[in-house]
Scaffold this motif. Structure first.
Motif, short mmCIF file in Angstrom:
data_model
loop_
_atom_site.label_atom_id
_atom_site.label_comp_id
_atom_site.label_asym_id
_atom_site.label_seq_id
_atom_site.Cartn_x
_atom_site.Cartn_y
_atom_site.Cartn_z
N GLU A 36 0.83 -1.20 0.00
CA GLU A 36 0.00 0.00 0.00
C GLU A 36 0.87 1.26 0.00
O GLU A 36 0.58 2.23 -0.70
N GLN A 37 1.94 1.23 0.77
CA GLN A 37 2.86 2.37 0.79
C GLN A 37 3.50 2.58 -0.59
O GLN A 37 3.63 3.71 -1.05
N ILE A 38 3.87 1.49 -1.25
CA ILE A 38 4.45 1.59 -2.59
C ILE A 38 3.45 2.23 -3.55
O ILE A 38 3.79 3.13 -4.32
N ARG A 39 2.19 1.78 -3.48
CA ARG A 39 1.15 2.33 -4.35
C ARG A 39 1.00 3.82 -4.11
O ARG A 39 0.95 4.62 -5.06
N ARG A 40 0.97 4.24 -2.85
CA ARG A 40 0.82 5.67 -2.53
C ARG A 40 2.01 6.47 -3.03
O ARG A 40 1.85 7.58 -3.55
N HIS A 41 3.19 5.93 -2.87
CA HIS A 41 4.39 6.65 -3.34
C HIS A 41 4.39 6.77 -4.87
O HIS A 41 4.77 7.81 -5.42
N GLN A 42 3.97 5.71 -5.55
CA GLN A 42 3.92 5.78 -7.02
C GLN A 42 2.91 6.82 -7.48
O GLN A 42 3.17 7.57 -8.43
N GLU A 43 1.76 6.91 -6.80
CA GLU A 43 0.78 7.93 -7.14
C GLU A 43 1.35 9.33 -6.90
O GLU A 43 1.14 10.24 -7.71
N ALA A 44 2.08 9.51 -5.82
CA ALA A 44 2.68 10.81 -5.53
C ALA A 44 3.72 11.17 -6.59
O ALA A 44 3.79 12.32 -7.03
N ILE A 45 4.50 10.20 -7.01
CA ILE A 45 5.49 10.45 -8.06
C ILE A 45 4.80 10.91 -9.34
O ILE A 45 5.23 11.86 -9.99
N GLU A 46 3.72 10.23 -9.71
CA GLU A 46 2.98 10.61 -10.92
C GLU A 46 2.42 12.02 -10.79
O GLU A 46 2.46 12.80 -11.76
N ARG A 47 1.88 12.37 -9.63
CA ARG A 47 1.36 13.73 -9.43
C ARG A 47 2.46 14.76 -9.59
O ARG A 47 2.27 15.79 -10.24
N HIS A 48 3.61 14.50 -9.02
CA HIS A 48 4.72 15.45 -9.11
C HIS A 48 5.23 15.58 -10.54
O HIS A 48 5.54 16.67 -11.01
N LYS A 49 5.29 14.47 -11.25
CA LYS A 49 5.72 14.52 -12.65
C LYS A 49 4.75 15.34 -13.49
O LYS A 49 5.17 16.13 -14.34
#
Length: 103
Positions: free
Chosen positions: A79-92
């Motif tokens: 779940e933490q990995i999924r949240r971090h990946q979503e945050a990376i996409e938002r920042h990109k």
């Protein structure tokens, strides 16, 4: 930083203590194991079998809890990995928008 479940650490230490005490104990022990065992015979064998079954069941239950705890840990980290990946996409996407606005 990794989050370690204290219940897992407790279960592992209890399991190792039980393993050490069980390996030094009941079968053919030369120490004081109780009046029934000292008398020998069928009652002593039955008592040893019951004791071994009890510790076997305890160990089985501890392993089950340990596996459940590890499954929970895995789910948490996924779940933490999924949240971090979503945050990376938002920042990109924000960086891409900023790059478009600067042109």
């Amino acid at each position: 930083m990794q989050r370690i479940n204290p219940k897992l650490v407790q279960s592992i230490s209890a399991l190792s203590r039980m393993k050490m005490s069980n390996s030094s104990g009941s079968q053919g022990s030369k120490g004081s194991a109780g009046a029934i065992r000292d008398a020998g015979g069928a009652f002593a064998q039955m008592e040893a079998a019951h004791e071994n079954q009890y510790f076997y069941n305890q160990q089985k239950e501890q392993l089950k809890k340990l596996k459940e705890g590890l499954t929970d840990e895995i789910a948490f980290h996924e779940e933490q990995i999924r949240r971090h990946q979503e945050a990376i996409e938002r920042h990109k996407s924000r960086m891409e928008e900023m790059a478009k606005n600067n042109k």
